[in-house]
Scaffold this motif. Structure first.
Motif, PDB file in Angstrom:
ATOM      1  N   LEU A  77      -0.896  16.893   6.199  1.00 44.01           N
ATOM      2  CA  LEU A  77      -1.148  15.677   5.416  1.00 44.01           C
ATOM      3  C   LEU A  77       0.111  15.210   4.699  1.00 44.01           C
ATOM      4  O   LEU A  77       0.375  14.011   4.614  1.00 44.01           O
ATOM      5  N   ASP A  78       0.893  16.149   4.195  1.00 48.38           N
ATOM      6  CA  ASP A  78       2.128  15.774   3.507  1.00 48.38           C
ATOM      7  C   ASP A  78       3.136  15.133   4.463  1.00 48.38           C
ATOM      8  O   ASP A  78       3.981  14.344   4.035  1.00 48.38           O
ATOM      9  N   ALA A  79       3.042  15.458   5.748  1.00 45.24           N
ATOM     10  CA  ALA A  79       3.989  14.922   6.730  1.00 45.24           C
ATOM     11  C   ALA A  79       3.611  13.519   7.211  1.00 45.24           C
ATOM     12  O   ALA A  79       4.417  12.858   7.860  1.00 45.24           O
ATOM     13  N   LEU A  80       2.410  13.062   6.876  1.00 46.21           N
ATOM     14  CA  LEU A  80       1.980  11.745   7.325  1.00 46.21           C
ATOM     15  C   LEU A  80       2.795  10.645   6.662  1.00 46.21           C
ATOM     16  O   LEU A  80       3.260  10.785   5.539  1.00 46.21           O
ATOM     17  N   GLN A  81       2.928   9.548   7.372  1.00 50.09           N
ATOM     18  CA  GLN A  81       3.648   8.393   6.846  1.00 50.09           C
ATOM     19  C   GLN A  81       2.829   7.799   5.697  1.00 50.09           C
ATOM     20  O   GLN A  81       1.647   7.504   5.856  1.00 50.09           O
ATOM     21  N   SER A  82       3.453   7.614   4.563  1.00 55.37           N
ATOM     22  CA  SER A  82       2.717   7.110   3.409  1.00 55.37           C
ATOM     23  C   SER A  82       3.057   5.660   3.070  1.00 55.37           C
ATOM     24  O   SER A  82       2.627   5.146   2.056  1.00 55.37           O
ATOM     25  N   THR A  83       3.830   5.018   3.907  1.00 50.94           N
ATOM     26  CA  THR A  83       4.153   3.611   3.698  1.00 50.94           C
ATOM     27  C   THR A  83       3.672   2.823   4.907  1.00 50.94           C
ATOM     28  O   THR A  83       3.604   3.349   6.019  1.00 50.94           O
ATOM     29  N   PRO A  84       3.365   1.550   4.705  1.00 49.46           N
ATOM     30  CA  PRO A  84       2.917   0.747   5.845  1.00 49.46           C
ATOM     31  C   PRO A  84       4.068   0.494   6.819  1.00 49.46           C
ATOM     32  O   PRO A  84       5.238   0.534   6.447  1.00 49.46           O
ATOM     33  N   SER A  85       3.705   0.220   8.046  1.00 49.73           N
ATOM     34  CA  SER A  85       4.725  -0.091   9.046  1.00 49.73           C
ATOM     35  C   SER A  85       5.363  -1.443   8.713  1.00 49.73           C
ATOM     36  O   SER A  85       4.801  -2.258   7.979  1.00 49.73           O
ATOM     37  N   ASP A  86       6.530  -1.680   9.275  1.00 47.90           N
ATOM     38  CA  ASP A  86       7.207  -2.972   9.066  1.00 47.90           C
ATOM     39  C   ASP A  86       6.340  -4.122   9.560  1.00 47.90           C
ATOM     40  O   ASP A  86       6.296  -5.192   8.940  1.00 47.90           O
ATOM     41  N   ARG A  87       5.647  -3.903  10.660  1.00 52.73           N
ATOM     42  CA  ARG A  87       4.788  -4.956  11.218  1.00 52.73           C
ATOM     43  C   ARG A  87       3.647  -5.293  10.251  1.00 52.73           C
ATOM     44  O   ARG A  87       3.338  -6.466  10.036  1.00 52.73           O
ATOM     45  N   ALA A  88       3.028  -4.263   9.672  1.00 51.37           N
ATOM     46  CA  ALA A  88       1.938  -4.507   8.728  1.00 51.37           C
ATOM     47  C   ALA A  88       2.447  -5.264   7.506  1.00 51.37           C
ATOM     48  O   ALA A  88       1.801  -6.212   7.028  1.00 51.37           O
ATOM     49  N   THR A  89       3.595  -4.868   6.998  1.00 50.76           N
ATOM     50  CA  THR A  89       4.183  -5.553   5.848  1.00 50.76           C
ATOM     51  C   THR A  89       4.468  -7.012   6.175  1.00 50.76           C
ATOM     52  O   THR A  89       4.174  -7.919   5.385  1.00 50.76           O
ATOM     53  N   GLN A  90       5.026  -7.259   7.351  1.00 49.95           N
ATOM     54  CA  GLN A  90       5.337  -8.633   7.757  1.00 49.95           C
ATOM     55  C   GLN A  90       4.067  -9.460   7.901  1.00 49.95           C
ATOM     56  O   GLN A  90       4.030 -10.628   7.496  1.00 49.95           O
ATOM     57  N   ASN A  91       3.019  -8.876   8.459  1.00 47.48           N
ATOM     58  CA  ASN A  91       1.743  -9.587   8.589  1.00 47.48           C
ATOM     59  C   ASN A  91       1.181  -9.982   7.225  1.00 47.48           C
ATOM     60  O   ASN A  91       0.669 -11.094   7.050  1.00 47.48           O
TER      61      ASN A  91
END
Length: 76
Positions: A50-64
């Motif tokens: 769980l600690d290794a999971l990405q905790s920020t949104p992808s660039d695509r999600a942010t752009q959307n």
């Protein structure tokens, strides 16, 4: 005397949230109880995954999200 520990207690142990005295009790039990040690190892592995999971949104999600929010600025 055999003491049993709840799942919640093991989670608190994994996240270092137990008082020092109770932490020592759990550690002593882990040495003598293979089943408890296996359950604790599973929780430690899950924590690591769980600690290794990405905790920020992808660039695509942010752009959307930004593109969507701009539609409100244009409509005003």
């Amino acid at each position: 005397m055999i003491k049993t520990f709840t799942h919640e207690t093991l989670l608190q142990y994994v996240y270092n949230e137990l008082p020092a005295e109770q932490q020592v009790e759990v550690e002593q039990a882990l040495v003598h109880d293979a089943d408890l040690a296996a359950r604790c190892a599973d929780l430690l592995l899950a924590q690591r995954c769980l600690d290794a999971l990405q905790s920020t949104p992808s660039d695509r999600a942010t752009q959307n999200i930004l593109n969507y929010s701009r539609t409100f600025l244009r409509a005003s």
